[in-house]
Enzyme design. Structure first.
Site, PDB file in Angstrom:
ATOM      1  N   GLU A 108       0.882  -1.166   0.000  1.00 58.46           N
ATOM      2  CA  GLU A 108       0.000   0.000   0.000  1.00 58.46           C
ATOM      3  C   GLU A 108       0.921   1.218   0.000  1.00 58.46           C
ATOM      4  O   GLU A 108       1.623   1.479   0.972  1.00 58.46           O
ATOM      5  CB  GLU A 108      -0.889  -0.018   1.249  1.00 58.46           C
ATOM      6  CG  GLU A 108      -1.916   1.101   1.292  1.00 58.46           C
ATOM      7  CD  GLU A 108      -2.631   1.183   2.640  1.00 58.46           C
ATOM      8  OE1 GLU A 108      -2.383   0.347   3.528  1.00 58.46           O
ATOM      9  OE2 GLU A 108      -3.417   2.126   2.810  1.00 58.46           O
TER      10      GLU A 108
ATOM     11  N   ASP B   5      -5.027  10.124   9.651  1.00 56.82           N
ATOM     12  CA  ASP B   5      -3.750   9.580  10.098  1.00 56.82           C
ATOM     13  C   ASP B   5      -3.269  10.189  11.401  1.00 56.82           C
ATOM     14  O   ASP B   5      -3.459  11.372  11.667  1.00 56.82           O
ATOM     15  CB  ASP B   5      -2.686   9.796   9.016  1.00 56.82           C
ATOM     16  CG  ASP B   5      -2.868   8.835   7.863  1.00 56.82           C
ATOM     17  OD1 ASP B   5      -2.827   7.615   8.118  1.00 56.82           O
ATOM     18  OD2 ASP B   5      -3.074   9.297   6.724  1.00 56.82           O
TER      19      ASP B   5
END
Lengths: 383, 265
Positions: free
Chosen positions: B50, B61
């Site tokens: 990824e 995040d």
């Protein structure tokens, strides 16, 4: 996906929407449902009216600024005095209503982002009066330039969390508030401060601020038996502006102007919405620089983007220097010390007024008072 | 050409093997290093890569990936350079499936249709955009289908069942199950209610489910692989890279330990 959620009503033309991590989708749907019930509930609406009247101080006056009118010698200038609201700005209209909404969602904790600190103070105040826990995220840079509001928030019992990422301003405080919300979504309501973010926030905040325009419109019809020719308000995220403009959007003869601090960018996605966004050629968000912490936000509420494209509202940019001139003008001619955000709108008067006639009326929204900015202004204006 | 991700998931199913998906921030600590790690990951037994394209405002995040993203951005990374890097790796024989991870704005800015074509041409097999639910940008979805770029959707503990069903149906290759309420980042504990959620999800879909968010130790990777079809590890790898200060070996050692843990299920 059509079966589970109809997505059409999420947008203002191509703008708005719900560009958020999956974890938040349920909370946004619950908020949409709760808001529908909230609006239909007569008892809660009466409670909201009570708080707006007896606690926040509504309706706010519509003041005919005769000295300012004389100064330009053209159209009559009226000022909608949101600076006279409890806590010193229009932000309280939204925070009281959203705190009531949080209560009906059964949530005991609110998180908020703040730039200038006005929304932070208004959130802390609403949390206080409804007994909610309150955490306010604020860019470290803004904490420095808005020290007075930081102290007020802490006095009111809120926890102020400095944000050190990115530009350390409103954009980054919003990121951090959303990150908190993703983590605590079951117990927490995100009390967003402007008409931005994922659906339904832009519509909710607009509805809660629309009282500004409704009062103004009613008062003009009662007193002057007519509507103003021009409406003007400053636009950061754009909550005071959309609230001031909304009742007039169908009055096609009323010219509406939004005053911004920075440039406008191009369509982009940030903080859960699609809207005009300042960004570089690679789609990385660019910083907006402004003397006022409330206007250096790189995007704008999605409804403003829609109103701009449809040309119903004209958006003009004003520099820091022009804003300071506006600040000085209102202070010295009318004895009203404005916040730096609405000072941008007053700074634009010198461009607008020569184009107006004596028979016309200009209405400006004074979204907040200037106490919080005195420290900043001292560096620029000598007395 | 057959999509490498679909091929890989079919192979793993046939071999009854669990999947290990590893995350890298493109351009951290440099794009050259990212390429070296990618090749090393394949040799170390990673099934899926990824590749995170940095965004200035990564709101899903935690601090670790915020940091690596900012570092990559400070070096002036752009979509073209990342595409070129992967195309180079493909020419040199990199065969593992690679997923493009980013927020929607860089894709929107590049031009969604142009992006899909260029990504497939460079050698991407899938795309994962955490702030783009299937309800938005129908045209982007159509382009992905047209050019055979798998779209991977996330399902969260807060996702209601009818919605989970629709997301599972829209997801291609695998379903990304978010282990917790929160942002990415290593956690010492995995939420206790994950068993219940996964049991419900398995009844909802037959597609493979990979678990991500908060996975950092071999023990966690082993336990979670036992409950699903594999795991995705991101922040913990970025932390290893940060600790390794430019060396490749310590990072690959960690990767091999994680792969062993996953494959032991």
């Amino acid at each position: 996906m059509k079966k589970t959620i109809g997505s059409k009503q999420w947008h203002f033309g191509p703008y708005g929407g719900r560009y958020v991590p999956e974890t938040l989708m349920k909370a946004l749907e619950e908020l949409t449902q709760a808001y529908r019930i909230f609006r239909a509930n007569k008892k809660v609406q009466a409670e909201l009216r009570h708080y707006l009247k007896d606690y926040a101080g509504r309706p706010t006056p519509l003041y005919e600024a005769k000295r300012l009118t004389e100064h330009f010698g053209r159209a009559r200038i009226f000022i909608k005095r949101e600076d006279l609201c409890h806590t010193g700005a229009h932000k309280i209209n939204n925070t009281i209503a959203q705190a009531l909404l949080a209560r009906s969602l059964g949530k005991k904790r609110i998180v908020a982002e703040t730039g200038a600190g006005q929304h932070g103070v208004a959130s802390a105040t609403a949390a206080c009066v409804f007994g909610l826990d309150c955490v306010v995220y604020m860019g470290a840079h803004d904490i420095e330039r808005q020290a007075l509001n930081v102290y007020k928030m802490r006095l009111l019992g809120a926890k102020v969390v400095p944000v050190y990422s990115g530009s350390q301003t409103l954009k980054d405080a919003t990121n951090e508030a959303i990150r908190d919300w993703v983590t605590t979504v079951d117990s927490t309501h995100y009390l967003i401060g402007s008409a931005v973010g994922p659906h339904p926030y832009p519509a909710i905040v607009r509805d809660f601020q629309a009282v500004i325009g409704r009062e103004t419109r009613t008062e003009f019809l009662r007193r002057e038996k007519r509507l103003p020719d021009y409406l003007m308000a400053c636009v950061g995220g754009g909550s005071n502006a959309i609230g001031f403009f909304h009742a007039f959007l169908k009055d096609r003869k009323v010219k509406i102007i939004g005053i911004e601090a920075a440039g406008e960018g191009r369509a982009g996605v940030l903080h859960g919405m699609k809207s005009y966004l300042l960004q570089n050629k690679d789609g990385q968000v660019q910083l907006a620089h402004s003397i006022s912490a409330g206007l250096d936000y790189p995007s704008v509420g999605p409804e403003h983007s829609f109103l701009k494209d449809s040309a119903r509202v004209r958006y003009e940019a004003v520099t820091d220097r022009e804003a300071l001139e506006g600040f000085k003008l209102l202070t010295q001619v009318e004895g009203i010390i404005p916040a730096l955000e609405p000072s941008h709108a007053f700074g634009y008067l010198k461009k607008l007024m020569p184009k107006t006639r004596k028979s016309q009326i200009v209405a400006v929204c004074l979204s907040g008072r200037g106490d919080k900015d005195i420290h900043t202004v001292q560096k620029f204006l000598k007395v | 050409m057959k999509n490498r991700l679909l091929q890989k998931m079919a192979d793993l199913k046939r071999k009854k093997e669990k999947a290990f998906c590893a995350f890298l921030t493109a351009g951290y600590p440099s794009l050259e290093k990212t390429a070296a790690y990618a090749a090393g990951f394949e040799q170390s037994g990673v099934d899926i890569l990824e590749l995170g394209y940095p965004f200035s405002d990564p709101l899903a995040d935690g601090p670790t990936i915020q940091f690596s993203s900012q570092q990559a951005l400070d070096q002036g990374i752009g979509v073209e350079r990342v595409l070129k890097m992967l195309a180079g790796l493909r020419r040199r024989g990199l065969a593992l499936p690679v997923i493009f991870f980013s927020y929607y704005n860089p894709i929107l800015s590049y031009g969604p249709a142009r992006f899909v074509k260029a990504a497939v041409k460079a050698g991407f097999d899938g795309v994962l955009v955490p702030d783009l639910p299937p309800e938005e940008e129908a045209a982007f979805g159509r382009e992905c289908r047209k050019h055979g770029l798998c779209r991977i959707f996330l399902i969260a503990p807060t996702t209601a069942r009818p919605r989970a069903k629709a997301l599972a149906a829209a997801s291609e290759g695998f379903i990304y199950y978010v282990s917790l309420r929160g942002v990415t980042g290593a956690r010492s504990k995995i939420p206790a209610d994950i068993h219940t959620h996964l049991a419900v999800l398995k009844k909802t879909t037959k597609k493979p489910v990979l678990i991500g968010f908060g996975v950092s130790t071999p023990q966690q990777a082993r336990d979670l692989s036992g409950l699903s079809h594999g795991v995705i590890v991101g922040s913990a790898i970025v932390q290893e890279i940060r600790k390794a200060k430019g060396r490749t070996a310590p990072v690959l050692n960690y990767i091999r330990r994680m792969v062993r843990a996953v494959k032991s299920r």
